[in-house]
Write a protein that holds these residues in place. Structure first.
Motif, PDB file in Angstrom:
ATOM      1  N   VAL A  66       0.856  -1.185   0.000  1.00 48.32           N
ATOM      2  CA  VAL A  66       0.000   0.000   0.000  1.00 48.32           C
ATOM      3  C   VAL A  66       0.892   1.235   0.000  1.00 48.32           C
ATOM      4  CG1 VAL A  66      -1.584   1.336   1.474  1.00 48.32           C
ATOM      5  CG2 VAL A  66      -1.987  -1.100   1.118  1.00 48.32           C
ATOM      6  N   SER A  72      -2.101  11.717   6.614  1.00 46.76           N
ATOM      7  CA  SER A  72      -3.026  12.699   7.185  1.00 46.76           C
ATOM      8  C   SER A  72      -4.473  12.447   6.778  1.00 46.76           C
ATOM      9  CB  SER A  72      -2.606  14.123   6.835  1.00 46.76           C
ATOM     10  OG  SER A  72      -2.279  14.229   5.488  1.00 46.76           O
ATOM     11  N   MET A  74      -5.570   8.941   6.800  1.00 47.20           N
ATOM     12  CA  MET A  74      -5.624   7.484   6.940  1.00 47.20           C
ATOM     13  C   MET A  74      -5.838   7.055   8.372  1.00 47.20           C
ATOM     14  SD  MET A  74      -2.707   6.040   4.423  1.00 47.20           S
ATOM     15  CE  MET A  74      -3.097   4.405   4.980  1.00 47.20           C
ATOM     16  N   THR A 134       1.148  15.163   1.534  1.00 54.02           N
ATOM     17  CA  THR A 134       2.013  15.214   0.359  1.00 54.02           C
ATOM     18  C   THR A 134       1.182  15.530  -0.888  1.00 54.02           C
ATOM     19  OG1 THR A 134       1.676  12.882  -0.166  1.00 54.02           O
ATOM     20  CG2 THR A 134       3.502  13.410   1.346  1.00 54.02           C
ATOM     21  N   GLY A 136       1.212  13.799  -3.626  1.00 53.53           N
ATOM     22  CA  GLY A 136       0.618  12.550  -4.124  1.00 53.53           C
ATOM     23  C   GLY A 136      -0.703  12.250  -3.439  1.00 53.53           C
ATOM     24  N   GLY A 228      -8.174  15.559  10.241  1.00 54.71           N
ATOM     25  CA  GLY A 228      -8.942  16.543   9.490  1.00 54.71           C
ATOM     26  C   GLY A 228     -10.424  16.204   9.528  1.00 54.71           C
ATOM     27  N   GLU A 304     -14.331  10.784   4.328  1.00 62.20           N
ATOM     28  CA  GLU A 304     -13.211  11.110   3.460  1.00 62.20           C
ATOM     29  C   GLU A 304     -12.008  10.252   3.882  1.00 62.20           C
ATOM     30  OE1 GLU A 304     -12.679  15.323   3.423  1.00 62.20           O
ATOM     31  OE2 GLU A 304     -10.633  15.177   2.676  1.00 62.20           O
ATOM     32  N   ARG A 306      -9.641   7.273   5.069  1.00 61.89           N
ATOM     33  CA  ARG A 306      -9.588   5.893   4.575  1.00 61.89           C
ATOM     34  C   ARG A 306      -8.940   4.961   5.606  1.00 61.89           C
ATOM     35  NH1 ARG A 306     -10.317   5.775  -0.812  1.00 61.89           N
ATOM     36  NH2 ARG A 306      -8.600   4.446  -1.416  1.00 61.89           N
ATOM     37  N   MET A 314      -8.079  -1.068   1.541  1.00 59.91           N
ATOM     38  CA  MET A 314      -8.146   0.358   1.894  1.00 59.91           C
ATOM     39  C   MET A 314      -9.528   0.850   1.489  1.00 59.91           C
ATOM     40  SD  MET A 314      -6.127   3.158   2.622  1.00 59.91           S
ATOM     41  CE  MET A 314      -4.530   3.153   1.879  1.00 59.91           C
TER      42      MET A 314
HETATM   43  C1  FAD Z   1      -5.605  18.727  10.342  1.00 65.52           C
HETATM   44  C2  FAD Z   1      -5.984  18.252   8.973  1.00 65.52           C
HETATM   45  C3  FAD Z   1      -6.655  19.088   8.108  1.00 65.52           C
HETATM   46  C4  FAD Z   1      -7.000  18.659   6.816  1.00 65.52           C
HETATM   47  N1  FAD Z   1      -7.642  19.542   5.992  1.00 65.52           N
HETATM   48  C5  FAD Z   1      -7.962  19.163   4.733  1.00 65.52           C
HETATM   49  C6  FAD Z   1      -8.609  20.069   3.837  1.00 65.52           C
HETATM   50  O1  FAD Z   1      -8.904  21.212   4.186  1.00 65.52           O
HETATM   51  N2  FAD Z   1      -8.886  19.639   2.593  1.00 65.52           N
HETATM   52  C7  FAD Z   1      -8.549  18.380   2.161  1.00 65.52           C
HETATM   53  O2  FAD Z   1      -8.801  18.057   0.994  1.00 65.52           O
HETATM   54  N3  FAD Z   1      -7.944  17.494   2.985  1.00 65.52           N
HETATM   55  C8  FAD Z   1      -7.640  17.844   4.258  1.00 65.52           C
HETATM   56  N4  FAD Z   1      -7.037  16.958   5.100  1.00 65.52           N
HETATM   57  C9  FAD Z   1      -6.781  15.588   4.636  1.00 65.52           C
HETATM   58  C10 FAD Z   1      -5.360  15.366   4.085  1.00 65.52           C
HETATM   59  O3  FAD Z   1      -4.493  16.364   4.538  1.00 65.52           O
HETATM   60  C11 FAD Z   1      -5.287  15.364   2.560  1.00 65.52           C
HETATM   61  O4  FAD Z   1      -6.159  14.407   2.000  1.00 65.52           O
HETATM   62  C12 FAD Z   1      -3.837  15.051   2.126  1.00 65.52           C
HETATM   63  O5  FAD Z   1      -3.676  15.491   0.830  1.00 65.52           O
HETATM   64  C13 FAD Z   1      -3.439  13.613   2.229  1.00 65.52           C
HETATM   65  O6  FAD Z   1      -2.062  13.512   1.921  1.00 65.52           O
HETATM   66  P1  FAD Z   1      -1.141  12.439   2.645  1.00 65.52           P
HETATM   67  O7  FAD Z   1       0.196  12.507   2.001  1.00 65.52           O
HETATM   68  O8  FAD Z   1      -1.170  12.626   4.103  1.00 65.52           O
HETATM   69  O9  FAD Z   1      -1.887  11.107   2.209  1.00 65.52           O
HETATM   70  P2  FAD Z   1      -2.155   9.778   3.081  1.00 65.52           P
HETATM   71  O10 FAD Z   1      -3.070  10.122   4.211  1.00 65.52           O
HETATM   72  O11 FAD Z   1      -0.860   9.137   3.420  1.00 65.52           O
HETATM   73  O12 FAD Z   1      -2.927   8.903   2.031  1.00 65.52           O
HETATM   74  C14 FAD Z   1      -4.243   9.241   1.645  1.00 65.52           C
HETATM   75  C15 FAD Z   1      -4.629   8.323   0.491  1.00 65.52           C
HETATM   76  O13 FAD Z   1      -3.774   8.616  -0.607  1.00 65.52           O
HETATM   77  C16 FAD Z   1      -3.012   7.448  -0.980  1.00 65.52           C
HETATM   78  N5  FAD Z   1      -1.688   7.960  -1.366  1.00 65.52           N
HETATM   79  C17 FAD Z   1      -0.880   8.774  -0.652  1.00 65.52           C
HETATM   80  N6  FAD Z   1       0.215   9.080  -1.377  1.00 65.52           N
HETATM   81  C18 FAD Z   1       0.091   8.425  -2.563  1.00 65.52           C
HETATM   82  C19 FAD Z   1       0.898   8.340  -3.741  1.00 65.52           C
HETATM   83  N7  FAD Z   1       2.073   8.992  -3.863  1.00 65.52           N
HETATM   84  N8  FAD Z   1       0.460   7.554  -4.762  1.00 65.52           N
HETATM   85  C20 FAD Z   1      -0.715   6.880  -4.693  1.00 65.52           C
HETATM   86  N9  FAD Z   1      -1.522   6.943  -3.601  1.00 65.52           N
HETATM   87  C21 FAD Z   1      -1.126   7.722  -2.555  1.00 65.52           C
HETATM   88  C22 FAD Z   1      -3.042   6.524   0.214  1.00 65.52           C
HETATM   89  O14 FAD Z   1      -2.951   5.180  -0.178  1.00 65.52           O
HETATM   90  C23 FAD Z   1      -4.428   6.840   0.803  1.00 65.52           C
HETATM   91  O15 FAD Z   1      -5.429   6.124   0.101  1.00 65.52           O
HETATM   92  C24 FAD Z   1      -6.676  17.355   6.395  1.00 65.52           C
HETATM   93  C25 FAD Z   1      -5.992  16.495   7.264  1.00 65.52           C
HETATM   94  C26 FAD Z   1      -5.645  16.929   8.539  1.00 65.52           C
HETATM   95  C27 FAD Z   1      -4.889  16.010   9.452  1.00 65.52           C
END
Ligand code: FAD
Length: 333
Positions: A66, A72, A74, A134, A136, A228, A304, A306, A314
């Motif tokens: 995975v 952020s 998950m 990130t 991605g 979030g 939202e 996962r 997932m």
């Molecule tokens: C305090 C807080 C506030 C937030 N506010 C917002 C907001 O205002 N708007 C919003 O849209 N989201 C928000 N979020 C959610 C989150 O920040 C976003 O969805 C963020 O972009 C997820 O990125 P991540 O790298 O943490 O992904 P992860 O949580 O690690 O992964 C999320 C999903 O993406 C997949 N994934 C991650 N990286 C890759 C990759 N490189 N290739 C393929 N699949 C991948 C994972 O398998 C999983 O299914 C918030 C979260 C927090 C904790």
């Protein structure tokens, strides 16, 4: 939880990457929510080629793989994950800006990228200010704020499919819709992203970013681990009942606790970890909210966030909550 990892898995992964490979790793210290058992392995490739190699070798193996970013969005299972997490993060976080185009590795930090593009006089992703994670992860979720999504700015991505084959995928083939893309539900890894932005005035853009950050800091419970917004805003529900946070608050669920998890006192669409929360605690609160709000308003809210099961499935967290507490739904729904 996995106690021991086959020696051949260790050598297979170490051959595929120069970056970090760790085994039997705790997920509660890694995860944003501070929840999770142990993962059999976590691997951090340093390039698109290495990431593709990891997928290629894992395609021949029984353990699930995975892709994660900063976690952020998950919820890890407290029983752990019996497979390999491939983290596309700080080791793949370079970017360059040429004119209006941004070429970035998928592990680039969203907060850093938003500020850097503003300083370079580019607008278009300012709405993502304050969103952790990130690039991605943001692209996969088509994340953003103000009902905008990063997908609008994506020109193309470099993706490795589950067999580890690299492909450039253009905007039109990514299936962006509200908070989703057609990459969800696949093992594919997003490795690089090209964005097209629009010119703006750097000083004004920085002022906008700081205003968004100040507004979010006042509204959201950043002092406790959380992921979030738990529930997605649904346009039909929004026009009649309002945002999920309001619906949850009006149902009298603000501050409700289960184990170490609590519906935030500050913002009802956030579930915070007061300490020692398990995935079950969070999922029970999700089931309670869905059931109660559905009974009061007729609208069913989806997540939202996962959830990752030990076997590598997932899924949006509400699907797991419904599965674990079907009776809560039928008795109260
Ligand atoms: C305090 C807080 C506030 C937030 N506010 C917002 C907001 O205002 N708007 C919003 O849209 N989201 C928000 N979020 C959610 C989150 O920040 C976003 O969805 C963020 O972009 C997820 O990125 P991540 O790298 O943490 O992904 P992860 O949580 O690690 O992964 C999320 C999903 O993406 C997949 N994934 C991650 N990286 C890759 C990759 N490189 N290739 C393929 N699949 C991948 C994972 O398998 C999983 O299914 C918030 C979260 C927090 C904790």
């Amino acid at each position: 939880m996995v106690e021991a990892v086959a020696v051949d898995l260790a050598s297979t992964l170490r051959e595929a990457v120069t970056g970090s490979v760790r085994f039997n790793e705790p997920l509660d210290t890694l995860s944003r929510w501070r929840i999770g058992g142990r993962a059999a392995a976590i691997v951090e490739p340093s390039s698109a080629t290495e990431a593709a190699a990891v997928l290629r070798v894992m395609a021949e193996r029984p353990e699930p793989i995975v892709v994660i970013g900063e976690t952020s969005n998950m919820l890890f299972d407290s029983r752990g994950f019996d497979g390999v997490l491939m983290r596309v993060g700080p080791r793949m976080s370079e970017w360059s800006i040429e004119g209006r185009r941004v070429h970035a590795e998928a592990g680039a930090s969203i907060p850093e990228l938003v500020r850097a593009t503003a300083e370079a006089g580019l607008s278009g992703i300012i709405h993502a200010a304050g969103v952790p994670g990130t690039l991605g992860g943001l692209v996969l979720m088509n994340g953003g704020t103000q009902r905008k999504g990063i997908g609008e700015q994506v020109v193309r991505t470099l993706i490795a499919n589950e067999r580890g084959e690299l492909h450039a995928v253009r905007h039109d083939d990514l299936g962006f819709a509200y908070r989703t893309s057609n990459l969800q539900g696949q093992t594919a890894a997003i490795l690089e992203v090209e964005l097209e932005l629009v010119p703006g005035e750097p000083a004004a853009l920085i002022v906008d970013i700081d205003a968004i950050l100040a507004e979010r800091a006042a509204k959201f419970p950043f002092d406790l681990p959380n992921c979030g917004s738990t529930f997605l805003s649904n346009p039909a529900m929004y026009s009649i009942v309002g945002a999920p946070g309001r619906a949850i608050e009006e149902a009298g669920l603000k501050s409700v606790r289960r184990g170490g998890a609590q519906i935030s006192e500050k913002h009802a669409n956030f579930i915070v970890n007061l300490g020692g929360a398990t995935d079950n605690d969070v999922l029970w609160l999700i089931a309670l909210v869905r059931t109660t709000v559905q009974a009061r308003t007729g609208f069913t809210m989806d997540c939202e966030v996962r959830h990752l099961s030990p076997d590598g499935r997932m899924r949006p967290a509400h699907e797991v909550a419904d599965e674990r507490w079907p009776d809560l739904r039928s008795s109260e729904g």
